[in-house]
Motif scaffolding. Structure first.
Motif, PDB file in Angstrom:
ATOM      1  N   TYR A   1      -4.144  -2.115 -11.129  1.00  0.00           N
ATOM      2  CA  TYR A   1      -3.952  -2.276  -9.689  1.00  0.00           C
ATOM      3  C   TYR A   1      -4.056  -0.958  -8.924  1.00  0.00           C
ATOM      4  O   TYR A   1      -4.229  -0.988  -7.701  1.00  0.00           O
ATOM      5  CB  TYR A   1      -2.583  -2.900  -9.404  1.00  0.00           C
ATOM      6  CG  TYR A   1      -2.465  -4.328  -9.877  1.00  0.00           C
ATOM      7  CD1 TYR A   1      -3.063  -5.368  -9.181  1.00  0.00           C
ATOM      8  CD2 TYR A   1      -1.756  -4.624 -11.039  1.00  0.00           C
ATOM      9  CE1 TYR A   1      -2.960  -6.675  -9.622  1.00  0.00           C
ATOM     10  CE2 TYR A   1      -1.649  -5.930 -11.491  1.00  0.00           C
ATOM     11  CZ  TYR A   1      -2.259  -6.952 -10.779  1.00  0.00           C
ATOM     12  OH  TYR A   1      -2.156  -8.240 -11.231  1.00  0.00           O
TER      13      TYR A   1
ATOM     14  N   ASN B   1       0.828  -1.216   0.000  1.00  0.00           N
ATOM     15  CA  ASN B   1       0.000   0.000   0.000  1.00  0.00           C
ATOM     16  C   ASN B   1       0.858   1.260   0.000  1.00  0.00           C
ATOM     17  O   ASN B   1       0.793   2.085   0.907  1.00  0.00           O
ATOM     18  CB  ASN B   1      -0.952  -0.009   1.198  1.00  0.00           C
ATOM     19  CG  ASN B   1      -2.046   1.046   1.063  1.00  0.00           C
ATOM     20  OD1 ASN B   1      -2.367   1.473  -0.051  1.00  0.00           O
ATOM     21  ND2 ASN B   1      -2.612   1.460   2.179  1.00  0.00           N
TER      22      ASN B   1
ATOM     23  N   TRP C   1      -2.600   0.839 -14.036  1.00  0.00           N
ATOM     24  CA  TRP C   1      -3.979   1.308 -13.917  1.00  0.00           C
ATOM     25  C   TRP C   1      -4.869   0.213 -13.319  1.00  0.00           C
ATOM     26  O   TRP C   1      -5.762   0.502 -12.508  1.00  0.00           O
ATOM     27  CB  TRP C   1      -4.505   1.728 -15.274  1.00  0.00           C
ATOM     28  CG  TRP C   1      -5.982   1.967 -15.305  1.00  0.00           C
ATOM     29  CD1 TRP C   1      -6.948   1.194 -15.883  1.00  0.00           C
ATOM     30  CD2 TRP C   1      -6.674   3.063 -14.698  1.00  0.00           C
ATOM     31  NE1 TRP C   1      -8.183   1.724 -15.688  1.00  0.00           N
ATOM     32  CE2 TRP C   1      -8.051   2.878 -14.962  1.00  0.00           C
ATOM     33  CE3 TRP C   1      -6.266   4.164 -13.961  1.00  0.00           C
ATOM     34  CZ2 TRP C   1      -9.013   3.767 -14.505  1.00  0.00           C
ATOM     35  CZ3 TRP C   1      -7.226   5.054 -13.514  1.00  0.00           C
ATOM     36  CH2 TRP C   1      -8.580   4.853 -13.784  1.00  0.00           C
TER      37      TRP C   1
ATOM     38  N   ASN D   1     -11.967   9.205 -14.412  1.00  0.00           N
ATOM     39  CA  ASN D   1     -11.735   8.919 -12.991  1.00  0.00           C
ATOM     40  C   ASN D   1     -10.580   9.731 -12.406  1.00  0.00           C
ATOM     41  O   ASN D   1     -10.157   9.465 -11.288  1.00  0.00           O
ATOM     42  CB  ASN D   1     -11.443   7.438 -12.801  1.00  0.00           C
ATOM     43  CG  ASN D   1     -12.610   6.575 -13.224  1.00  0.00           C
ATOM     44  OD1 ASN D   1     -13.754   6.951 -13.029  1.00  0.00           O
ATOM     45  ND2 ASN D   1     -12.319   5.425 -13.817  1.00  0.00           N
TER      46      ASN D   1
ATOM     47  N   SER E   1      -6.055   1.914  -9.929  1.00  0.00           N
ATOM     48  CA  SER E   1      -7.153   2.818 -10.299  1.00  0.00           C
ATOM     49  C   SER E   1      -7.898   3.353  -9.091  1.00  0.00           C
ATOM     50  O   SER E   1      -8.506   4.422  -9.151  1.00  0.00           O
ATOM     51  CB  SER E   1      -8.129   2.092 -11.230  1.00  0.00           C
ATOM     52  OG  SER E   1      -8.635   0.917 -10.604  1.00  0.00           O
ATOM     53  N   GLY E   2      -7.853   2.611  -7.972  1.00  0.00           N
ATOM     54  CA  GLY E   2      -8.531   3.080  -6.769  1.00  0.00           C
ATOM     55  C   GLY E   2      -7.649   3.858  -5.825  1.00  0.00           C
ATOM     56  O   GLY E   2      -8.116   4.320  -4.778  1.00  0.00           O
ATOM     57  N   ALA E   3      -6.374   4.014  -6.166  1.00  0.00           N
ATOM     58  CA  ALA E   3      -5.458   4.769  -5.305  1.00  0.00           C
ATOM     59  C   ALA E   3      -5.678   6.268  -5.482  1.00  0.00           C
ATOM     60  O   ALA E   3      -6.204   6.728  -6.491  1.00  0.00           O
ATOM     61  CB  ALA E   3      -4.007   4.407  -5.619  1.00  0.00           C
TER      62      ALA E   3
END
Length: 427
Positions: free
Chosen positions: A373, A314, A371, A413, A375-377
């Motif tokens: 892995y 993370n 992207w 996004n 895209s939610g960061a």
């Protein structure tokens, strides 16, 4: 061969040991010729017992130093492999400071043992102390201490992610300039459509296939020698794989097509060793290298970014650092006409065709997995959006469609950025 020597950990220490043995023999011979036992107090002034004690201390200290350095190196390799990527271990194994530090420690150990065996002080024999050689052993110890300090500083710096990605980026830029030329706008080849060239070679009436004798990854191709061999045999060659692709044993590696007026059988008789030359000038190895494979440098950076984006780590900031290097590499590629993989002889006859990576391949490799892995960061979508926006301002027109494809996928996004900037839209 050059890449193997650079990546093999024992070559430099082995050379250092050989040099130390030769150096010890030379200095012992000089001591014997000059007879430094008689009046040469400028060098080591003690007797045989003192010389043996000094050299024995050097031997003990150096073997301890060597064990410590080796242990630290192994621990660093394990930590790096787990935290970053197993594919960056070559970066540590090729480091000159690490290899020469280990080499100088082992060399000092061997040198001291060689000199110690020449000290004579037994009863009934004329005492002999190689004073120059013993004094040089002390100099070797001082050099080892300096190397040890440098080694600790280098190791502490090498485990930093900024150092790793910067070194990988520098290596990738070197490969890019070597393979694609330093001139950004220079035409890569005078040939026409690269796809038609591959089709012409494979669609000929007669051809034969050269297969790989062993399994491995294609790490290097000597294009000049293959062109020369094809010209001498009057044929054309077309590789079936790209540099960096894996080839199983017995799988097709190269297609040989006869020239006008020849048959495959005539070509084989006229150049009976053509198959051997082809296999000789296509290097296979157990893993990819960056010697000629720019995509492998991309893969290393992408792997580090993916590991940083995993739930266990993370660390999106590390992923963005990798994206910074990938951004620079993609920008250098975006302003170039990439090679079409066709090599011609002196008579402008295409003799060799090698499948190539295109700009879209590098773009998909650099953007797609990160992207997926990240895209939610919080940082990654915005950083990818800026990367694509900048590339669209500099890229050649033929690359704009691929950039627009990724822009349409990412920009919605990217924290309110315009879905597709005006300068990225097709006319």
């Amino acid at each position: 061969m050059r890449d193997k020597i650079r990546s093999t950990f024992w070559v430099v220490p082995a050379l250092c040991v050989l040099v130390s043995i030769a150096f010890a023999l030379v200095l012992i011979t000089v001591d014997q010729c000059l007879d430094t036992n008689n009046g040469a107090e400028f060098f080591y002034p003690g007797g045989p017992d003192g010389a043996r004690s000094l050299l024995s201390s050097v031997v003990t200290a150096m073997i301890s130093f060597t064990g410590l350095v080796f242990s630290i190196t192994i621990v660093v390799l394990q930590l790096t492999s787990g935290q970053f990527s197993p594919r960056v271990l070559r970066f540590f194994l090729r480091d000159r400071t690490v290899r020469f530090s280990l080499g100088i420690f082992i060399a000092t150990f061997v040198y001291a043992m060689m000199v110690e065996r020449s000290v004579v002080g037994a009863t009934g024999q004329a005492p002999f102390v190689p004073r120059i050689a013993v004094s040089t052993a002390f100099i070797f110890v001082l050099a080892s201490v300096c190397f040890f300090i440098g080694y600790l500083a280098r190791i502490a710096n090498m485990v930093r992610v900024a150092t790793i990605v910067t070194e990988l980026g520098a290596e990738a830029r070197h490969t890019l300039d070597e393979r694609y030329g330093p001139n950004p706008r220079a035409a890569a080849s005078s040939a026409a459509d690269p796809a038609s060239g591959v089709g012409e070679v494979k669609a000929a009436a007669g051809h034969k296939v050269v297969v790989a004798l062993e399994a491995g990854v294609v790490v290097a191709v000597n294009e000049a020698r293959l062109v020369q061999a094809a010209e001498q045999a009057g044929c054309s060659l077309a590789l079936t794989v790209r540099i960096g692709d894996f080839v199983p044993a017995g799988a097709p590696l190269c297609v040989v097509t006869q020239g006008p007026g020849n048959t495959v059988g005539e070509t084989a008789r006229r150049g009976h060793s053509l198959d051997e030359q082809i296999l000789e000038h296509i290097a296979l190895d157990s893993e990819r290298t960056s010697e000629q494979d720019l995509a492998f440098s991309f893969r290393q950076l992408v792997d580090i970014a993916e590991r940083a984006l995993s739930p266990a780590v993370n660390d999106p900031t590390t992923a963005c650092q990798c994206l910074d290097i990938l951004h620079d590499l993609l920008r250098r590629l975006a302003i170039r006409q990439l090679p079409d993989g066709r090599w011609a002889d002196s008579g402008a006859v295409v003799r060799l065709v090698i499948p190539q990576y295109h700009f879209v391949d590098f773009l998909d490799l650099a953007v797609g997995e990160i992207w997926h892995y990240g895209s939610g960061a919080a940082q990654v979508p915005h950083r990818l959006a800026l990367l694509l926006e900048d590339l669209s301002t500099a890229a050649l027109p033929e690359y704009q469609q691929d950039l627009q494809r990724w822009a349409a996928h990412i920009y919605p996004n990217a924290h309110g950025l315009d879905p597709v900037p005006d300068h990225a839209k097709s006319p």
